[in-house]
Enzyme design. Structure first.
Site, PDB file in Angstrom:
ATOM      1  N   LYS A  35     -30.489  18.684 -22.005  1.00 21.03           N
ATOM      2  CA  LYS A  35     -30.033  18.058 -23.510  1.00 21.03           C
ATOM      3  C   LYS A  35     -29.386  19.401 -24.207  1.00 21.03           C
ATOM      4  CE  LYS A  35     -32.091  15.684 -27.161  1.00 21.03           C
ATOM      5  NZ  LYS A  35     -33.722  15.160 -27.534  1.00 21.03           N
ATOM      6  N   HIS A  55     -28.645  19.125 -27.515  1.00 25.34           N
ATOM      7  CA  HIS A  55     -29.142  18.894 -29.046  1.00 25.34           C
ATOM      8  C   HIS A  55     -30.681  18.612 -29.235  1.00 25.34           C
ATOM      9  CE1 HIS A  55     -28.756  14.933 -27.353  1.00 25.34           C
ATOM     10  NE2 HIS A  55     -29.696  14.587 -28.161  1.00 25.34           N
TER      11      HIS A  55
END
Length: 215
Positions: free
Chosen positions: A102, A104
């Site tokens: 991921k 963010h």
């Protein structure tokens, strides 16, 4: 056969996680049985499953500090095991990975507790061992030490090459013990105790004769 193994097999049969018939596996083999842990799909089923995992883990005598669940099926399995262990008085950290990192928010590919100490990998089965090898790499890079693997069912059949099963290959390659809640041996013993399974035993025995690991 230990009580938790009998309970596990009954649970798998009741939930149709374990089915009999003619199934083509990813290996191309035609198997007389199929195991789909994704059908442990309710709170009650997962609670009962977690207890079986916890009993198997306690019976192993393995020393561990935390649990790791490989994405995807290992995530609920490690989680439900941690809940079962907490009910017995041991609060064990849990972590798992994303398939894709991921970029963010918190970022990264790991979720849950920091990976450290002796880490037990929890999954449903070992087929080619790919998920286990990836888990070992992730754990090592994060600073932990993989100490073993706990799976639900060991098919105890050899791979496409060699005489070892996938579980035995992991042990040979990494020096890690692999424990299963139950294996094909226990399933055959269970067939002796359950009249409804007796009709499947000959096919199971023939399959083991053809594809069972030789070590």
């Amino acid at each position: 056969m230990k009580p938790h193994q009998s309970r596990f097999l009954d649970l798998a049969l009741d939930r149709q996680v374990l089915r009999f018939g003619q199934f083509t596996l990813k290996s191309g083999r035609t198997s007389p049985y199929f195991f789909n842990a994704g059908l442990f799909d309710s709170g009650a089923a997962l609670k009962a499953l977690g207890e079986c995992y916890a009993d198997a883990l306690e019976a192993s005598g393995l020393a561990y500090d935390m649990l790791f669940g490989p994405a995807y099926k290992g995530i609920p399995l490690a989680t439900t095991l941690s809940v079962a262990l907490a009910a017995r008085g041991r609060d064990v950290p849990v972590a798992f990975n994303r398939k894709e990192a991921k970029a963010h928010g918190e970022g990264g590919s790991l979720i849950g507790a920091p990976v450290r100490g002796r880490v037990l990998i929890v999954d449903d089965v070992i087929t080619a061992g790919t998920a286990i090898r990836e888990s070992i790499r992730i754990i090592t890079e994060a600073g932990g030490e993989a100490c073993g693997v706990l799976i639900a069912l060991d098919r105890q059949e050899r791979g496409q090459e060699g005489e070892r099963s996938a579980a035995e290959e992991v042990t040979a390659e990494f020096g890690l013990p692999v424990f299963a809640v139950a294996g094909l041996d226990e399933l055959l013993a269970h067939a002796d105790e359950r009249p409804g399974l007796a009709g499947h035993k000959d096919a199971l025995v023939a399959y083991r004769s053809a594809y069972g690991s030789r070590r």
